[in-house]
Design a protein around this motif. Structure first.
Motif, PDB file in Angstrom:
ATOM      1  N   SER A  63       0.853  -1.195   0.000  1.00 17.54           N
ATOM      2  CA  SER A  63       0.000   0.000   0.000  1.00 17.54           C
ATOM      3  C   SER A  63       0.889   1.245   0.000  1.00 17.54           C
ATOM      4  N   GLU A  64       0.263   2.395  -0.267  1.00 21.52           N
ATOM      5  CA  GLU A  64       1.014   3.652  -0.234  1.00 21.52           C
ATOM      6  C   GLU A  64       1.594   3.896   1.152  1.00 21.52           C
ATOM      7  N   GLN A  65       0.800   3.512   2.194  1.00 23.00           N
ATOM      8  CA  GLN A  65       1.255   3.680   3.574  1.00 23.00           C
ATOM      9  C   GLN A  65       2.523   2.864   3.835  1.00 23.00           C
ATOM     10  N   GLU A  66       2.527   1.612   3.317  1.00 29.74           N
ATOM     11  CA  GLU A  66       3.716   0.764   3.497  1.00 29.74           C
ATOM     12  C   GLU A  66       4.926   1.359   2.775  1.00 29.74           C
ATOM     13  N   LEU A  67       4.688   1.923   1.596  1.00 31.91           N
ATOM     14  CA  LEU A  67       5.777   2.563   0.846  1.00 31.91           C
ATOM     15  C   LEU A  67       6.329   3.750   1.628  1.00 31.91           C
ATOM     16  N   GLU A  68       5.425   4.597   2.150  1.00 30.30           N
ATOM     17  CA  GLU A  68       5.857   5.760   2.934  1.00 30.30           C
ATOM     18  C   GLU A  68       6.638   5.341   4.165  1.00 30.30           C
ATOM     19  N   THR A  69       6.156   4.278   4.832  1.00 34.68           N
ATOM     20  CA  THR A  69       6.846   3.777   6.024  1.00 34.68           C
ATOM     21  C   THR A  69       8.254   3.306   5.668  1.00 34.68           C
ATOM     22  N   LYS A  70       8.371   2.610   4.524  1.00 32.75           N
ATOM     23  CA  LYS A  70       9.681   2.093   4.104  1.00 32.75           C
ATOM     24  C   LYS A  70      10.623   3.238   3.735  1.00 32.75           C
ATOM     25  N   VAL A  71      10.093   4.267   3.045  1.00 33.14           N
ATOM     26  CA  VAL A  71      10.918   5.423   2.680  1.00 33.14           C
ATOM     27  C   VAL A  71      11.447   6.094   3.949  1.00 33.14           C
ATOM     28  N   ARG A  72      10.559   6.249   4.944  1.00 27.00           N
ATOM     29  CA  ARG A  72      10.941   6.864   6.218  1.00 27.00           C
ATOM     30  C   ARG A  72      12.012   6.027   6.918  1.00 27.00           C
ATOM     31  N   GLU A  73      11.815   4.712   6.882  1.00 22.77           N
ATOM     32  CA  GLU A  73      12.768   3.783   7.514  1.00 22.77           C
ATOM     33  C   GLU A  73      14.156   3.914   6.861  1.00 22.77           C
ATOM     34  N   ILE A  74      14.180   3.984   5.522  1.00 21.86           N
ATOM     35  CA  ILE A  74      15.455   4.112   4.799  1.00 21.86           C
ATOM     36  C   ILE A  74      16.078   5.476   5.069  1.00 21.86           C
ATOM     37  N   ASP A  75      15.238   6.528   5.083  1.00 28.63           N
ATOM     38  CA  ASP A  75      15.724   7.873   5.383  1.00 28.63           C
ATOM     39  C   ASP A  75      16.383   7.899   6.764  1.00 28.63           C
ATOM     40  N   SER A  77      17.814   5.489   8.274  1.00 25.94           N
ATOM     41  CA  SER A  77      18.890   4.499   8.430  1.00 25.94           C
ATOM     42  C   SER A  77      20.251   5.145   8.689  1.00 25.94           C
ATOM     43  N   ASP A  78      20.418   6.428   8.309  1.00 25.08           N
ATOM     44  CA  ASP A  78      21.680   7.115   8.609  1.00 25.08           C
ATOM     45  C   ASP A  78      21.561   7.985   9.858  1.00 25.08           C
ATOM     46  N   GLY A  79      20.452   7.800  10.588  1.00 27.67           N
ATOM     47  CA  GLY A  79      20.282   8.500  11.856  1.00 27.67           C
ATOM     48  C   GLY A  79      19.588   9.856  11.742  1.00 27.67           C
ATOM     49  N   LYS A  80      19.276  10.299  10.506  1.00 26.99           N
ATOM     50  CA  LYS A  80      18.640  11.611  10.323  1.00 26.99           C
ATOM     51  C   LYS A  80      17.451  11.507   9.381  1.00 26.99           C
ATOM     52  N   LEU A  81      16.317  12.107   9.783  1.00 26.11           N
ATOM     53  CA  LEU A  81      15.146  12.165   8.902  1.00 26.11           C
ATOM     54  C   LEU A  81      15.256  13.466   8.104  1.00 26.11           C
ATOM     55  N   ASP A  82      15.946  13.405   6.956  1.00 24.75           N
ATOM     56  CA  ASP A  82      16.234  14.628   6.215  1.00 24.75           C
ATOM     57  C   ASP A  82      15.998  14.478   4.704  1.00 24.75           C
ATOM     58  N   GLY A  83      15.335  13.382   4.310  1.00 24.63           N
ATOM     59  CA  GLY A  83      15.078  13.185   2.886  1.00 24.63           C
ATOM     60  C   GLY A  83      16.306  12.772   2.105  1.00 24.63           C
ATOM     61  N   LYS A  84      17.369  12.350   2.829  1.00 25.76           N
ATOM     62  CA  LYS A  84      18.600  11.937   2.156  1.00 25.76           C
ATOM     63  C   LYS A  84      19.102  10.633   2.782  1.00 25.76           C
ATOM     64  N   VAL A  85      19.853   9.907   1.987  1.00 28.40           N
ATOM     65  CA  VAL A  85      20.477   8.687   2.500  1.00 28.40           C
ATOM     66  C   VAL A  85      21.979   8.848   2.327  1.00 28.40           C
ATOM     67  N   ARG A  86      22.694   8.804   3.422  1.00 27.54           N
ATOM     68  CA  ARG A  86      24.151   8.879   3.323  1.00 27.54           C
ATOM     69  C   ARG A  86      24.678   7.457   3.302  1.00 27.54           C
ATOM     70  N   LEU A  87      25.311   7.096   2.182  1.00 26.61           N
ATOM     71  CA  LEU A  87      25.839   5.752   2.066  1.00 26.61           C
ATOM     72  C   LEU A  87      27.325   5.771   2.382  1.00 26.61           C
ATOM     73  N   ASP A  88      27.690   5.112   3.456  1.00 22.47           N
ATOM     74  CA  ASP A  88      29.095   5.054   3.840  1.00 22.47           C
ATOM     75  C   ASP A  88      29.813   4.011   2.991  1.00 22.47           C
ATOM     76  N   PRO A  89      31.097   4.247   2.686  1.00 28.98           N
ATOM     77  CA  PRO A  89      31.861   3.232   1.970  1.00 28.98           C
ATOM     78  C   PRO A  89      31.860   1.938   2.775  1.00 28.98           C
ATOM     79  N   LYS A  90      31.850   0.801   2.074  1.00 29.55           N
ATOM     80  CA  LYS A  90      31.799  -0.470   2.798  1.00 29.55           C
ATOM     81  C   LYS A  90      32.801  -1.468   2.217  1.00 29.55           C
ATOM     82  N   PRO A  91      33.179  -2.476   3.008  1.00 31.26           N
ATOM     83  CA  PRO A  91      34.149  -3.439   2.513  1.00 31.26           C
ATOM     84  C   PRO A  91      33.533  -4.383   1.481  1.00 31.26           C
ATOM     85  N   CYS A  92      34.310  -4.723   0.469  1.00 32.42           N
ATOM     86  CA  CYS A  92      33.889  -5.685  -0.548  1.00 32.42           C
ATOM     87  C   CYS A  92      33.687  -7.043   0.126  1.00 32.42           C
ATOM     88  N   PRO A  93      32.581  -7.745  -0.185  1.00 30.16           N
ATOM     89  CA  PRO A  93      32.351  -9.047   0.457  1.00 30.16           C
ATOM     90  C   PRO A  93      33.441 -10.063   0.100  1.00 30.16           C
TER      91      PRO A  93
END
Ligand SMILES: [Zn+2]
Length: 118
Positions: A63-75, A77-93
């Motif tokens: 549903s749209e509500q589930e999509l909004e919830t997921k967007v908020r959750e991803i937003d 994920s970097d500790g700030k609700l700011d409409g941005k996602v900061r992706l930190d560099p990560k080690p190659c598996p």
């Protein structure tokens, strides 16, 4: 003699300033055209995202509500609700070297950056 030397040095300064101004103008034009290209790319991505969200919603995947919830959750994920996602560099598996998070494949060994394990 001194007057001639001064005049030549002034002419050189003017010429250098004109060259620098020309370079700055070219840089500004390039930056502007890149901004326009990026704006178009973002518009296309927004449109594709909207189409995918609509299709998935119409097919009852979420549903749209589930999509909004997921967007908020991803937003958040970097500790700030700011409409941005900061992706930190990560080690190659595979080789464990640090790679920019936006890369799909490791820059060094070519392995997929998405760990296949569940
Ligand atoms: Zn690697």
């Amino acid at each position: 003699m001194y007057g001639l030397f001064w005049e030549l040095s002034q002419q050189r300064r003017i010429w250098e300033a004109e060259m620098a101004a020309g370079d700055a103008k070219a840089d500004a034009r390039y930056a502007n055209s890149r901004a326009i290209e990026l704006e178009r790319a973002v518009e296309t991505l927004v449109m594709i995202n909207m189409a995918m969200a609509k299709l998935l919603h119409e097919r009852g995947v979420f549903s749209e509500q589930e999509l909004e919830t997921k967007v908020r959750e991803i937003d958040l994920s970097d500790g700030k609700l700011d409409g941005k996602v900061r992706l930190d560099p990560k080690p190659c598996p595979q080789c464990k070297r640090i790679v920019a998070a936006r890369r799909a494949r490791c820059l060094y060994c070519g392995a997929s950056m998405y760990d296949a394990r569940p």
